[in-house]
Design a protein around this motif. Structure first.
Motif, PDB file in Angstrom:
ATOM      1  N   TRP A 190       0.762  -1.076  -0.101  1.00 30.96           N
ATOM      2  CA  TRP A 190       0.061  -0.025  -0.031  1.00 30.96           C
ATOM      3  C   TRP A 190       0.738   1.051  -0.030  1.00 30.96           C
ATOM      4  CZ3 TRP A 190      -4.578   1.022  -1.359  1.00 30.96           C
ATOM      5  CH2 TRP A 190      -5.273   2.256  -1.062  1.00 30.96           C
ATOM      6  N   GLY A 191       1.765   1.354   0.729  1.00 31.16           N
ATOM      7  CA  GLY A 191       2.942   2.451   0.812  1.00 31.16           C
ATOM      8  C   GLY A 191       3.431   2.867  -0.719  1.00 31.16           C
ATOM      9  N   ASN A 192       3.732   1.630  -1.213  1.00 28.96           N
ATOM     10  CA  ASN A 192       4.444   1.773  -2.696  1.00 28.96           C
ATOM     11  C   ASN A 192       3.250   2.234  -3.765  1.00 28.96           C
ATOM     12  OD1 ASN A 192       7.218   1.472  -2.391  1.00 28.96           O
ATOM     13  ND2 ASN A 192       6.576  -0.961  -2.145  1.00 28.96           N
ATOM     14  N   PHE A 193       1.958   1.641  -3.390  1.00 35.24           N
ATOM     15  CA  PHE A 193       0.847   2.146  -4.417  1.00 35.24           C
ATOM     16  C   PHE A 193       0.644   3.612  -4.208  1.00 35.24           C
ATOM     17  CE2 PHE A 193      -3.396   2.830  -4.877  1.00 35.24           C
ATOM     18  CZ  PHE A 193      -3.651   2.547  -6.301  1.00 35.24           C
ATOM     19  N   THR A 194       0.570   3.919  -3.001  1.00 39.45           N
ATOM     20  CA  THR A 194       0.042   5.322  -2.610  1.00 39.45           C
ATOM     21  C   THR A 194       1.130   6.315  -3.102  1.00 39.45           C
ATOM     22  OG1 THR A 194       0.637   5.233  -0.334  1.00 39.45           O
ATOM     23  CG2 THR A 194      -1.616   4.801  -0.825  1.00 39.45           C
ATOM     24  N   ALA A 195       2.482   6.052  -2.869  1.00 34.13           N
ATOM     25  CA  ALA A 195       3.485   7.022  -3.323  1.00 34.13           C
ATOM     26  C   ALA A 195       3.725   7.061  -4.828  1.00 34.13           C
ATOM     27  CB  ALA A 195       4.841   6.396  -2.823  1.00 34.13           C
ATOM     28  N   ALA A 196       3.425   5.933  -5.608  1.00 32.46           N
ATOM     29  CA  ALA A 196       3.520   5.953  -7.016  1.00 32.46           C
ATOM     30  C   ALA A 196       2.278   6.580  -7.567  1.00 32.46           C
ATOM     31  CB  ALA A 196       3.507   4.572  -7.493  1.00 32.46           C
ATOM     32  N   TYR A 214      -1.617  17.405  -4.990  1.00 32.33           N
ATOM     33  CA  TYR A 214      -0.978  16.218  -5.143  1.00 32.33           C
ATOM     34  C   TYR A 214       0.398  16.461  -5.083  1.00 32.33           C
ATOM     35  CZ  TYR A 214      -4.821  13.659  -7.093  1.00 32.33           C
ATOM     36  OH  TYR A 214      -6.257  13.202  -7.420  1.00 32.33           O
ATOM     37  N   ALA A 215       1.135  17.534  -5.461  1.00 28.26           N
ATOM     38  CA  ALA A 215       2.393  17.927  -4.797  1.00 28.26           C
ATOM     39  C   ALA A 215       2.682  17.968  -3.478  1.00 28.26           C
ATOM     40  CB  ALA A 215       2.806  19.112  -5.684  1.00 28.26           C
ATOM     41  N   THR A 216       1.907  18.448  -2.659  1.00 30.84           N
ATOM     42  CA  THR A 216       1.899  18.425  -1.233  1.00 30.84           C
ATOM     43  C   THR A 216       1.864  17.143  -0.747  1.00 30.84           C
ATOM     44  OG1 THR A 216       0.848  20.672  -1.239  1.00 30.84           O
ATOM     45  CG2 THR A 216       0.660  19.261   0.895  1.00 30.84           C
ATOM     46  N   GLU A 217       1.230  16.072  -1.222  1.00 34.04           N
ATOM     47  CA  GLU A 217       1.162  14.663  -0.801  1.00 34.04           C
ATOM     48  C   GLU A 217       2.435  14.113  -0.979  1.00 34.04           C
ATOM     49  OE1 GLU A 217      -0.958  10.341  -1.323  1.00 34.04           O
ATOM     50  OE2 GLU A 217      -1.880  11.952  -2.189  1.00 34.04           O
ATOM     51  N   VAL A 218       2.960  14.485  -2.086  1.00 34.86           N
ATOM     52  CA  VAL A 218       4.543  13.976  -2.650  1.00 34.86           C
ATOM     53  C   VAL A 218       5.371  14.544  -1.610  1.00 34.86           C
ATOM     54  CG1 VAL A 218       6.149  13.727  -4.283  1.00 34.86           C
ATOM     55  CG2 VAL A 218       3.840  13.427  -4.958  1.00 34.86           C
ATOM     56  N   THR A 275       4.951  12.764   2.154  1.00 38.82           N
ATOM     57  CA  THR A 275       5.130  11.101   2.039  1.00 38.82           C
ATOM     58  C   THR A 275       6.448  10.835   1.628  1.00 38.82           C
ATOM     59  OG1 THR A 275       4.136  10.916   0.006  1.00 38.82           O
ATOM     60  CG2 THR A 275       2.646  10.790   1.881  1.00 38.82           C
ATOM     61  N   ARG A 276       7.277  11.705   0.872  1.00 42.85           N
ATOM     62  CA  ARG A 276       8.729  11.269   0.350  1.00 42.85           C
ATOM     63  C   ARG A 276       9.332  11.128   1.666  1.00 42.85           C
ATOM     64  NH1 ARG A 276      13.551  13.864  -0.184  1.00 42.85           N
ATOM     65  NH2 ARG A 276      12.747  15.916   0.743  1.00 42.85           N
ATOM     66  N   THR A 284      10.764   6.851  -1.881  1.00 45.88           N
ATOM     67  CA  THR A 284      12.234   7.448  -1.873  1.00 45.88           C
ATOM     68  C   THR A 284      12.480   8.422  -3.148  1.00 45.88           C
ATOM     69  OG1 THR A 284      13.124   5.528  -3.057  1.00 45.88           O
ATOM     70  CG2 THR A 284      13.140   5.337  -0.863  1.00 45.88           C
ATOM     71  N   VAL A 285      13.604   8.991  -3.315  1.00 48.69           N
ATOM     72  CA  VAL A 285      13.682   9.767  -4.554  1.00 48.69           C
ATOM     73  C   VAL A 285      14.032   9.176  -5.626  1.00 48.69           C
ATOM     74  CG1 VAL A 285      15.092  11.577  -5.588  1.00 48.69           C
ATOM     75  CG2 VAL A 285      14.603  11.621  -3.198  1.00 48.69           C
ATOM     76  N   SER A 286      14.620   7.821  -5.308  1.00 49.76           N
ATOM     77  CA  SER A 286      14.689   6.939  -6.656  1.00 49.76           C
ATOM     78  C   SER A 286      13.355   6.251  -6.987  1.00 49.76           C
ATOM     79  CB  SER A 286      15.752   5.938  -6.189  1.00 49.76           C
ATOM     80  OG  SER A 286      15.853   4.802  -7.151  1.00 49.76           O
ATOM     81  N   GLY A 287      12.502   6.213  -6.314  1.00 54.80           N
ATOM     82  CA  GLY A 287      11.160   5.418  -6.511  1.00 54.80           C
ATOM     83  C   GLY A 287      10.610   6.332  -7.277  1.00 54.80           C
TER      84      GLY A 287
END
Length: 307
Positions: free
Chosen positions: A84-90, A142-146, A149-150, A162-165
């Motif tokens: 879920w963490g990867n999904f929401t970040a992506a 959306y930029a605020t969420e990024v 959560t970064r 992460t920055v790489s992701g």
């Protein structure tokens, strides 16, 4: 007799999903997203490929935002077979790019300060101006969420946070821009060298998408080799491949021996192969810089596959 069934870890509803800083940003995304495409659909109007893209981008982002907020609020994300963490970040990074693009395209093609002729009139102009404003606010949400959560240095987080992701999403998005320019009469089939460049764009795009999918599905632990090491090797190869394309494409498109060094004066605006070739060259260098930055950041992260 009352029920003895209690959900683990507290109540069934998670109020923090809408009251935390990230939750507030997501609620604003729903409000701004719904307002934007409602204004456009009601009286603002849209047409052509540009308008269809804007409406599709806003609709896609709104639909997935509803899914994210609903799953967070009801805690149903624990039942999904994905990270879920990867999904929401992506998704947050992808939505940021889509909303930013739509926030630029819609005002550029549809918004004017002067009133259009009837029957649209000044009412349509006002709706388009309002939609443009809310489109910009949607991008900021959306930029605020990024930003919230970064992953921070030393913090244990999902790979896509992460920055790489996050750069993986940007790389795939830029590759889609390149593909759009390629199919728009770029004449890439004239030389084997330019066909090689297309193969480079396709191979790197597919590999990037595979990395994202593996991360989102949580299948990075069963690859037979450390995921972070595999990502570093792939990113290094992508840098080399894009470096070759960054040299080959401009030579075979803009060198007088093979192409046109300048825009032909008789080339029609909107359907000029030279314009498409310039877009491909520009975003080739953009993606090359993104892969170089990705390679640099990949050296500094430590991936936790079970997170």
């Amino acid at each position: 007799m009352g029920s003895t069934m209690e959900p683990p870890g507290g109540g069934y509803l998670h109020l923090g999903a809408v009251t935390s800083p990230v939750g507030t940003a997501r609620v604003l995304q729903l409000v701004f997203g719904c307002t934007t495409f409602s204004l456009v659909a009601h009286r603002g109007g849209f047409s052509g490929v540009q308008g269809t893209f804007c409406m599709a981008a806003w609709g896609f982002c709104f639909a997935l935002s509803v899914l994210v907020v609903a799953c967070e609020f009801t805690r149903l994300h624990g039942c999904l077979r994905l990270s879920w963490g990867n999904f929401t970040a992506a998704f947050a990074m992808l939505a940021t790019l889509l909303s930013a693009t739509a926030a630029v395209i819609y005002p550029l093609y549809f918004t004017r300060l002067e009133c259009p002729p009837e029957p649209e009139g000044c009412t349509a102009r006002n709706f388009r101006l309002a939609a443009s404003v809310f489109a910009g606010l949607l991008f900021l949400a959306y930029a605020t969420e990024v930003a919230l959560t970064r992953a921070r240095p030393g913090q244990v987080a999902s790979y896509m946070a992460t920055v790489s992701g996050l750069l993986k999403i940007v790389q795939a998005f830029v590759a889609c821009i390149i593909f759009g320019a390629l199919v728009h009469d770029s004449r890439y089939g004239r030389y084997v060298a330019t066909q090689w460049c297309v193969a480079v764009y396709s191979l790197c795009f597919l590999a990037t998408v595979v990395v994202v999918i593996l991360s989102v599905l949580g299948h990075t632990g069963g690859l037979g080799c450390p995921f972070d090491r595999m990502v570093v090797v792939y990113t290094f190869l992508a840098v080399l491949l894009y470096l070759s394309a960054a040299v080959i494409w401009p030579v075979f498109c803009f060198d007088p021996k093979y192409g046109e060094p300048g825009r032909p004066p008789d080339c029609p605006r909107g359907s000029c192969p030279w314009d498409s070739q310039l877009v491909v060259a520009t975003f080739t260098y953009v993606n090359l810089l993104l892969y170089i930055a990705d390679l640099a950041y990949s050296q500094r992260i430590r991936f936790v596959p079970t997170f």
